[in-house]
Design a protein around this motif. Structure first.
Motif, mmCIF file in Angstrom:
data_model
loop_
_atom_site.group_PDB
_atom_site.id
_atom_site.type_symbol
_atom_site.label_atom_id
_atom_site.label_comp_id
_atom_site.label_asym_id
_atom_site.label_seq_id
_atom_site.Cartn_x
_atom_site.Cartn_y
_atom_site.Cartn_z
ATOM 1 N N GLN A 9 0.822 -1.213 0.000
ATOM 2 C CA GLN A 9 0.000 0.000 0.000
ATOM 3 C C GLN A 9 0.860 1.268 0.000
ATOM 4 O OE1 GLN A 9 -2.709 0.310 3.315
ATOM 5 N NE2 GLN A 9 -3.860 1.949 2.388
ATOM 6 N N ASN A 10 1.914 1.297 0.798
ATOM 7 C CA ASN A 10 2.780 2.474 0.848
ATOM 8 C C ASN A 10 3.509 2.679 -0.478
ATOM 9 O OD1 ASN A 10 2.074 3.141 3.475
ATOM 10 N ND2 ASN A 10 3.719 1.916 4.355
ATOM 11 N N SER A 11 3.943 1.588 -1.081
ATOM 12 C CA SER A 11 4.605 1.682 -2.385
ATOM 13 C C SER A 11 3.635 2.199 -3.442
ATOM 14 C CB SER A 11 5.151 0.321 -2.810
ATOM 15 O OG SER A 11 6.182 -0.087 -1.943
ATOM 16 N N ARG A 12 2.399 1.778 -3.364
ATOM 17 C CA ARG A 12 1.387 2.231 -4.324
ATOM 18 C C ARG A 12 1.162 3.746 -4.196
ATOM 19 N NH1 ARG A 12 -0.245 1.050 -9.206
ATOM 20 N NH2 ARG A 12 -1.597 2.779 -9.599
ATOM 21 N N ARG A 13 1.084 4.231 -2.945
ATOM 22 C CA ARG A 13 0.927 5.684 -2.739
ATOM 23 C C ARG A 13 2.143 6.440 -3.252
ATOM 24 N NH1 ARG A 13 -1.802 4.639 2.623
ATOM 25 N NH2 ARG A 13 0.286 4.671 3.491
ATOM 26 N N GLU A 14 3.313 5.871 -3.008
ATOM 27 C CA GLU A 14 4.547 6.503 -3.496
ATOM 28 C C GLU A 14 4.538 6.540 -5.026
ATOM 29 O OE1 GLU A 14 9.404 5.939 -3.109
ATOM 30 O OE2 GLU A 14 8.076 4.618 -1.970
ATOM 31 N N TYR A 15 4.139 5.439 -5.641
ATOM 32 C CA TYR A 15 4.064 5.367 -7.098
ATOM 33 C C TYR A 15 3.101 6.426 -7.640
ATOM 34 C CZ TYR A 15 3.485 3.478 -11.794
ATOM 35 O OH TYR A 15 3.445 3.330 -13.164
ATOM 36 N N ASP A 16 1.929 6.522 -7.030
ATOM 37 C CA ASP A 16 0.930 7.504 -7.481
ATOM 38 C C ASP A 16 1.461 8.930 -7.363
ATOM 39 O OD1 ASP A 16 -0.809 5.415 -8.035
ATOM 40 O OD2 ASP A 16 -1.972 5.667 -6.182
#
Length: 97
Positions: A9-16
């Protein structure tokens, strides 16, 4: 961005966040390129007469001082980050051997 594990989830937010920043930076870069091309087109424009008093007004001096200060700050920032970036680049090169 490709190194991020999108199941996290944190990686996804970082990606976004990066994706949004990249999009905005590309728009800004295109605008800067357009302005730079316009400026280059004016390179040979004959210089007109200038009012020396207006050119030496304190507001003009202050604006130019700010411009020079920002350039100096940018130089310092680049000097500070180049060593870190060189180390990161070397680490990447070592892992690609």
């Amino acid at each position: 961005m490709q190194a991020l594990d999108l199941t996290d989830q944190n990686s996804r937010r970082e990606y976004d966040a990066y994706e949004k920043l990249v999009k905005e930076q590309k728009q800004i870069a295109n605008q800067l390129k357009s302005v730079a091309n316009q400026m280059a087109g004016y390179r040979d424009l004959p210089m007109g007469r200038h009012d020396e008093k207006a050119m030496t007004h304190p507001r003009v001096r202050e604006a130019f001082e700010k411009f020079v200060q920002h350039k100096q700050e940018l130089k310092v920032l680049l000097e500070q980050t180049v060593e870190r970036d060189d180390k990161l680049l070397e680490m990447i090169r070592v892992h690609n051997r």
